[in-house]
Motif scaffolding. Structure first.
Motif, mmCIF file in Angstrom:
data_model
loop_
_atom_site.group_PDB
_atom_site.id
_atom_site.type_symbol
_atom_site.label_atom_id
_atom_site.label_comp_id
_atom_site.label_asym_id
_atom_site.label_seq_id
_atom_site.Cartn_x
_atom_site.Cartn_y
_atom_site.Cartn_z
ATOM 1 N N VAL A 67 -3.126 5.101 -1.213
ATOM 2 C CA VAL A 67 -4.008 5.789 -0.264
ATOM 3 C C VAL A 67 -3.684 7.277 -0.335
ATOM 4 O O VAL A 67 -2.558 7.686 -0.035
ATOM 5 N N PHE A 121 -7.529 4.003 -3.665
ATOM 6 C CA PHE A 121 -8.687 3.783 -2.798
ATOM 7 C C PHE A 121 -9.632 4.964 -2.901
ATOM 8 O O PHE A 121 -9.193 6.116 -2.887
ATOM 9 N N LEU A 149 -11.640 3.312 4.520
ATOM 10 C CA LEU A 149 -10.525 2.574 3.921
ATOM 11 C C LEU A 149 -10.555 1.101 4.377
ATOM 12 O O LEU A 149 -10.403 0.186 3.565
ATOM 13 N N PHE A 153 0.880 -1.173 0.000
ATOM 14 C CA PHE A 153 0.000 0.000 0.000
ATOM 15 C C PHE A 153 0.919 1.224 0.000
ATOM 16 O O PHE A 153 1.879 1.272 0.769
ATOM 17 N N ALA A 207 -3.144 -2.042 -9.429
ATOM 18 C CA ALA A 207 -3.271 -1.133 -8.275
ATOM 19 C C ALA A 207 -4.499 -0.237 -8.437
ATOM 20 O O ALA A 207 -4.844 0.167 -9.540
ATOM 21 N N GLN A 208 -5.133 0.039 -7.333
ATOM 22 C CA GLN A 208 -6.250 0.986 -7.352
ATOM 23 C C GLN A 208 -5.918 2.168 -6.459
ATOM 24 O O GLN A 208 -5.103 2.048 -5.547
ATOM 25 N N GLU A 263 -13.070 -0.806 2.476
ATOM 26 C CA GLU A 263 -12.607 -1.153 1.119
ATOM 27 C C GLU A 263 -11.650 -2.339 1.152
ATOM 28 O O GLU A 263 -11.684 -3.194 0.284
ATOM 29 N N VAL A 264 -10.778 -2.347 2.165
ATOM 30 C CA VAL A 264 -9.813 -3.451 2.286
ATOM 31 C C VAL A 264 -10.558 -4.757 2.565
ATOM 32 O O VAL A 264 -10.247 -5.793 1.990
ATOM 33 N N THR A 269 -1.173 -3.067 -4.434
ATOM 34 C CA THR A 269 -2.631 -3.169 -4.564
ATOM 35 C C THR A 269 -3.344 -1.840 -4.368
ATOM 36 O O THR A 269 -4.416 -1.644 -4.900
ATOM 37 N N GLY A 270 -2.720 -0.939 -3.602
ATOM 38 C CA GLY A 270 -3.484 0.271 -3.356
ATOM 39 C C GLY A 270 -2.657 1.511 -3.102
ATOM 40 O O GLY A 270 -1.572 1.458 -2.535
#
Ligand SMILES: Nc1ncnc2c1ncn2[C@@H]1O[C@H](COP(=O)(O)OP(=O)(O)OP(=O)(O)O)[C@@H](O)[C@H]1O
Ligand SMILES: [Mg+2]
Length: 274
Positions: free
Chosen positions: A182, A219, A255, A145, A216-217, A258-259, A179-180
């Motif tokens: 923030v 969030f 958050l 992250f 990857a997004q 979302e996880v 993956t993310g």
């Protein structure tokens, strides 16, 4: 089990705030979480109210070879365990410099400790550098992250970070994925924050599909600038204890949600991989 490295080589972008409040938020949702403090500044340990000056065992002793992982872990609050850091950890960068297999010390220690059965999540708070501690985190992690503060040079910093994850992915940890992202210290309503977010989304959508960050997004819960988040560490409390109805608590709860939503996907993926 998901092993998340929270990393960004830039200082003061929200790594520790995100690590602590993500870990504490997951624990409040009933997940068993272990937070590993990998920063010699020990901010994550202090944030959870653990005084690291009084001779407590720290993750340094795992790197130095004196203690096993389970010997340094302590219960912080319900469902939340902590492997604290202390200033000695700064010596690890030097002590491991020529050690064979230095990138794998943490991964091996976690494997020996049988963490797979003990926790649902491990969250690692990385220091603001790309030294041996961060490389150990990336080698042990299943995913990364990246907390990011929207500013003009954010995208340049991000490319450098992505290169590092690609390198670790090639040489040390084939499964590693970003993956993310923030967005932290987010100023709602400013043009810059929106522009930087759009640039990142554009960059991600044009990435090589083989790259570790291809999926990857960003969030959708942005973490707004909120003074309560800055005050909580000095009280040794997570944001949910210190200011449960603040914007900061709301944003980190979002958050966490979302996880957790991605959990199902991970379980399917793990089954297929096994
Ligand atoms: N959303 C926010 N609103 C207000 N203050 C914040 C927010 N996020 C973090 N802070 C504050 O900003 C400072 C830097 O945040 P933090 O310590 O989480 O960053 P970091 O990336 O871990 O820093 P370092 O690189 O030094 O480890 C801290 O004082 C923290 O309390
Ligand atoms: Mg920090």
């Amino acid at each position: 089990m998901r092993i998340i490295a929270v990393m960004n080589q830039k200082g003061g972008v929200g790594k520790t705030t995100t690590s602590v409040n993500l870990a504490a938020g997951l624990a409040l949702q009933g997940r068993r979480v272990c937070l590993i403090d990998l920063d010699p500044q020990a901010h994550a340990s202090l944030h959870l109210g653990v005084d690291v000056s009084g001779g407590v065992h720290s993750i340094y002793q795992v790197f130095a070879g004196g203690k096993s992982f389970n010997e340094v872990v302590q219960l912080a609050t319900e469902n939340l365990w902590l492997a604290p850091a202390d200033l000695d950890l700064a010596a690890t960068e030097v002590e491991l410099v020529d050690a064979p297999g230095r990138e794998f010390v943490l991964k091996n220690a976690l494997a020996q400790a049988n963490v797979d059965g003990a926790y649902d999540y491990i969250v690692m708070d990385c220091p603001p550098s790309l030294g041996v501690l961060t490389v150990n985190a990336l080698t042990a992690a299943t995913e990364v992250f990246i907390p990011l503060q929207p500013h003009f040079f954010a995208l340049q910093g991000l490319s450098k970070l992505f290169e590092t994850t690609a390198l670790v992915n090639r040489r040390l940890n084939r499964g590693l994925k970003v993956t993310g992202i923030v967005m932290c210290l987010y100023e709602t309503g400013t043009r810059l924050a929106g522009d930087v977010t759009d640039d990142i989304l554009h960059f991600l959508s044009h990435s090589d599909p083989q790259a570790p960050w291809a999926s990857a997004q960003v969030f959708s819960n942005r973490i707004r600038r909120n003074i309560k988040l800055a005050e909580a560490p000095s009280h040794g409390q997570s944001i949910y204890e210190y200011a449960p109805v603040s914007a900061g608590a709301q944003d980190y709860q979002g958050l966490v949600k979302e996880v957790l939503q991605a959990e199902q996907q991970h379980m399917v993926h793990d089954r297929v991989a096994a």
